[in-house]
Design a protein around this motif. Structure first.
Motif, PDB file in Angstrom:
ATOM      1  N   ASN A 154     -28.705   3.073  12.083  1.00 42.00           N
ATOM      2  CA  ASN A 154     -27.285   3.324  12.326  1.00 42.00           C
ATOM      3  C   ASN A 154     -26.450   2.084  12.106  1.00 42.00           C
ATOM      4  O   ASN A 154     -26.644   1.076  12.769  1.00 42.00           O
ATOM      5  CB  ASN A 154     -27.084   3.761  13.779  1.00 42.00           C
ATOM      6  N   THR A 155     -25.459   2.182  11.203  1.00 43.68           N
ATOM      7  CA  THR A 155     -24.625   0.994  10.973  1.00 43.68           C
ATOM      8  C   THR A 155     -23.308   1.085  11.736  1.00 43.68           C
ATOM      9  O   THR A 155     -22.587   0.114  11.833  1.00 43.68           O
ATOM     10  CB  THR A 155     -24.296   0.844   9.469  1.00 43.68           C
ATOM     11  N   ASP A 208     -25.471  -3.510   8.151  1.00 40.06           N
ATOM     12  CA  ASP A 208     -26.759  -2.811   8.216  1.00 40.06           C
ATOM     13  C   ASP A 208     -27.137  -2.527   9.666  1.00 40.06           C
ATOM     14  O   ASP A 208     -26.476  -2.990  10.598  1.00 40.06           O
ATOM     15  CB  ASP A 208     -27.872  -3.597   7.495  1.00 40.06           C
ATOM     16  N   GLY A 209     -28.218  -1.755   9.821  1.00 43.08           N
ATOM     17  CA  GLY A 209     -28.635  -1.310  11.150  1.00 43.08           C
ATOM     18  C   GLY A 209     -29.020  -2.443  12.084  1.00 43.08           C
ATOM     19  O   GLY A 209     -28.831  -2.357  13.296  1.00 43.08           O
ATOM     20  N   GLN A 229     -18.020  -0.346  11.659  1.00 41.25           N
ATOM     21  CA  GLN A 229     -19.135  -0.213  10.716  1.00 41.25           C
ATOM     22  C   GLN A 229     -19.636  -1.599  10.320  1.00 41.25           C
ATOM     23  O   GLN A 229     -18.884  -2.427   9.810  1.00 41.25           O
ATOM     24  CB  GLN A 229     -18.668   0.549   9.472  1.00 41.25           C
ATOM     25  N   LYS A 285     -22.796   8.452  16.063  1.00 44.07           N
ATOM     26  CA  LYS A 285     -23.522   9.398  15.213  1.00 44.07           C
ATOM     27  C   LYS A 285     -22.928   9.398  13.797  1.00 44.07           C
ATOM     28  O   LYS A 285     -23.510   9.941  12.870  1.00 44.07           O
ATOM     29  CB  LYS A 285     -23.505  10.795  15.830  1.00 44.07           C
ATOM     30  N   HIS A 286     -21.769   8.766  13.627  1.00 48.58           N
ATOM     31  CA  HIS A 286     -21.157   8.701  12.286  1.00 48.58           C
ATOM     32  C   HIS A 286     -21.965   7.778  11.380  1.00 48.58           C
ATOM     33  O   HIS A 286     -22.466   6.754  11.820  1.00 48.58           O
ATOM     34  CB  HIS A 286     -19.714   8.161  12.374  1.00 48.58           C
ATOM     35  N   GLN A 287     -22.066   8.143  10.117  1.00 51.41           N
ATOM     36  CA  GLN A 287     -22.788   7.299   9.161  1.00 51.41           C
ATOM     37  C   GLN A 287     -21.872   6.231   8.571  1.00 51.41           C
ATOM     38  O   GLN A 287     -22.314   5.150   8.214  1.00 51.41           O
ATOM     39  CB  GLN A 287     -23.371   8.157   8.023  1.00 51.41           C
ATOM     40  N   THR A 288     -20.590   6.573   8.419  1.00 50.32           N
ATOM     41  CA  THR A 288     -19.623   5.590   7.892  1.00 50.32           C
ATOM     42  C   THR A 288     -18.306   5.780   8.619  1.00 50.32           C
ATOM     43  O   THR A 288     -18.096   6.785   9.300  1.00 50.32           O
ATOM     44  CB  THR A 288     -19.336   5.805   6.384  1.00 50.32           C
ATOM     45  N   GLY A 298     -33.105   4.995  12.758  1.00 44.47           N
ATOM     46  CA  GLY A 298     -32.293   5.642  11.740  1.00 44.47           C
ATOM     47  C   GLY A 298     -31.343   4.681  11.053  1.00 44.47           C
ATOM     48  O   GLY A 298     -30.526   5.081  10.250  1.00 44.47           O
ATOM     49  N   SER A 346     -25.785  -3.915  13.595  1.00 48.82           N
ATOM     50  CA  SER A 346     -25.187  -3.082  14.643  1.00 48.82           C
ATOM     51  C   SER A 346     -26.014  -3.184  15.923  1.00 48.82           C
ATOM     52  O   SER A 346     -25.482  -3.264  17.032  1.00 48.82           O
ATOM     53  CB  SER A 346     -25.046  -1.623  14.187  1.00 48.82           C
TER      54      SER A 346
END
Length: 498
Positions: free
Chosen positions: A303-304, A350-351, A347, A377-380, A301, A354
């Motif tokens: 995740n960043t 990019d994924g 943050q 689970k946060h996007q930003t 997904g 992270s």
């Protein structure tokens, strides 16, 4: 014992072949590195067909290689004119010889013949060598250029192109065949050189292609050469873009085929970024450099945002997290949680970054506590509303000049290593001596065990702390430290020891 040709042979094989000679099944190879073995030279020819003879001219760094058919030799010359062949990281040159066959003095050329027999024996379905004893040393280097790859935990589809992209980082991939066996996705992949196969196996065996799944299991295949009949999404021969697709799929468009040939040649350049049109070619290079094979944009997904917990809340600041996590990617924002100050959200750009930071920093010690790093689970990371004071717990580093990975293709992508007691220092001004640096690093609360300037370049040095924890602390405190004369010290983890 190293065998070269006898006197007559050397005269016959002057090695003065013309570049544009008529095709011949004997090829003349020039500019070989001094210590190259017969096996390595034979391996150049194997993907194209049976090798029937070899003659090494050691003193001249040249060799003659005879293939069973002229057609095989033509395919080989055409392929290597598009893709410069390398042995031991040196470019070598291949052309048709004026000789139509090799007549070698077999008693003198014994070692080469033994190697040839050994390789041919492996190739013809592993039949034992009847009536010939081949010394162990002649056989062992003939490790296959073909790898057998099995993929475990395959939650995401893995395609032939993904495999090509990952494995091309270790040398030109000539052929790939994929298939399903015992309900498992498997592949056979052939390099031009067994050395590349060995490097790829060492680097990639046991690694995950995507975040926490699609684990690579890699072995050498008993096959020494793959026979690919069709170019489609199940199999491909990059040396023969003209092959039909076989199952009703259109064959590879000639323009794409040409691009493949070009791309493979680019990939043979050590350190070249994969020229595949990936938005994050740089991130892919970073992941590969770290020995992980994170694929851009597909790490679960993408995740960043990371959640870091068990922090030392008395000591931790957004700046210290920015510096440490910045070793593995460009940190955009950091938020220490207001109600739970031993936890923070970080943050990354990019994924992949992270993923790298999580792989390398989870379980390390920071300010005396073992930190936990997981994907959030946060996007930003939200910034506080205008005019709201959150006690400096949230910081935006989006425009920081200290990002290590802003420049695509930066050397920093190749120097991503796990936390280590040995640190790499750079940008040291001429006026700063070893003693100054030892004192500076001892002041971070640790013990400096060893120090060494780089011989060629006094601007760089290695410095070893007593423990990994001390080195992490020193990096947090001293990366970007102003040493005067407008020199800001750069600190990263090193794979070397002093």
């Amino acid at each position: 014992m190293v065998v070269t040709a006898n006197g007559n042979d050397s005269k016959k094989f002057k090695g003065e072949d013309k570049m544009d000679g008529a095709p011949s099944r004997v090829l003349h190879i020039r500019k070989l590195p001094g210590e190259v073995t017969e096996t390595e030279v034979i391996a150049l020819g194997l993907p194209f067909g049976k090798v029937t003879n070899i003659l090494m001219l050691k003193g001249k760094n040249q060799a003659f290689l005879e293939l069973a058919t002229e057609e095989a030799a033509i395919t080989m010359v055409n392929y290597y004119s598009a893709v410069t062949p390398h042995l031991r990281n040196q470019p070598i040159y291949i052309q048709y010889s004026n000789h139509k066959e090799l007549k070698t003095d077999n008693t003198l050329n014994q070692r080469a013949q033994a190697v040839l027999q050994a390789v041919t024996a492996v190739q013809t379905a592993n039949t034992p060598l009847s009536g010939t004893t081949v010394s162990e040393s002649a056989v062992t280097p003939a490790q296959s250029p073909v790898l057998r790859i099995i993929i475990d935990n395959m939650y995401y589809p893995v395609t032939l192109d993904v495999l090509h992209q990952i494995f091309s980082k270790f040398g030109a991939v000539l052929k790939i065949i994929t298939f399903t066996k015992n309900n498992q996705f498997q592949a056979l992949l052939q390099y031009g050189d067994p050395v590349n196969a060995q490097q790829a196996k060492l680097a990639l065996d046991g690694q995950n292609i995507y975040n926490a799944c699609c684990t690579l299991r890699i072995d050498f295949s008993k096959l020494v050469n793959l026979n690919v009949k069709y170019n489609n999404d199940k199999s491909r021969d990059y040396t023969r873009p003209d092959l039909p697709s076989g199952d009703g799929q259109p064959a590879l468009d000639p323009a794409i085929a040409a691009a493949f040939a070009k791309e493979t040649s680019l990939l043979a350049v050590p350190g070249a970024l994969s020229p595949l049109a990936i938005p994050n070619a740089a991130a892919a290079a970073a992941a590969a450099a770290a020995g992980r094979v994170g694929m851009p944009g597909v790490s679960a997904g993408g995740n960043t945002v990371l959640l870091v917990s068990n922090l030392n809340e008395e000591m931790v600041t957004p700046q210290s997290l920015f510096t440490l996590f910045g070793v593995y990617g460009d940190v955009q924002r950091v938020k220490i949680l207001y109600n739970k100050k031993d936890s923070a959200l970080i943050q990354m750009a990019d994924g992949n970054q992270s993923q790298l930071a999580m792989n390398h920093l989870n379980g390390q010690k920071m300010y005396g506590k073992i930190i936990r790093v997981t994907l959030s689970k946060h996007q930003t990371v939200q910034l506080p509303r205008e005019g709201l004071d959150d006690q400096g717990l949230t910081k935006d580093f989006g425009n920081s000049p200290l990002h290590r990975f802003k420049k695509p293709g930066s050397k920093n992508f190749q120097n991503i290593f796990p936390p280590s007691a040995t640190l790499h220092l750079s940008n040291i001004p001429p006026s700063v001596a070893e003693e100054d640096l030892r004192t500076l690093f001892a002041n971070t609360g640790g013990t400096v065990k060893a120090f060494k300037f780089f011989q060629r370049d006094h601007k760089m040095a290695l410095l070893q702390m007593a423990t990994v924890e001390e080195a992490i602390q020193a990096l947090i405190d001293l990366h970007n430290y102003n040493l005067g004369e407008n020199h800001h010290l750069r600190v990263s983890f090193s794979k070397s020891t002093i």
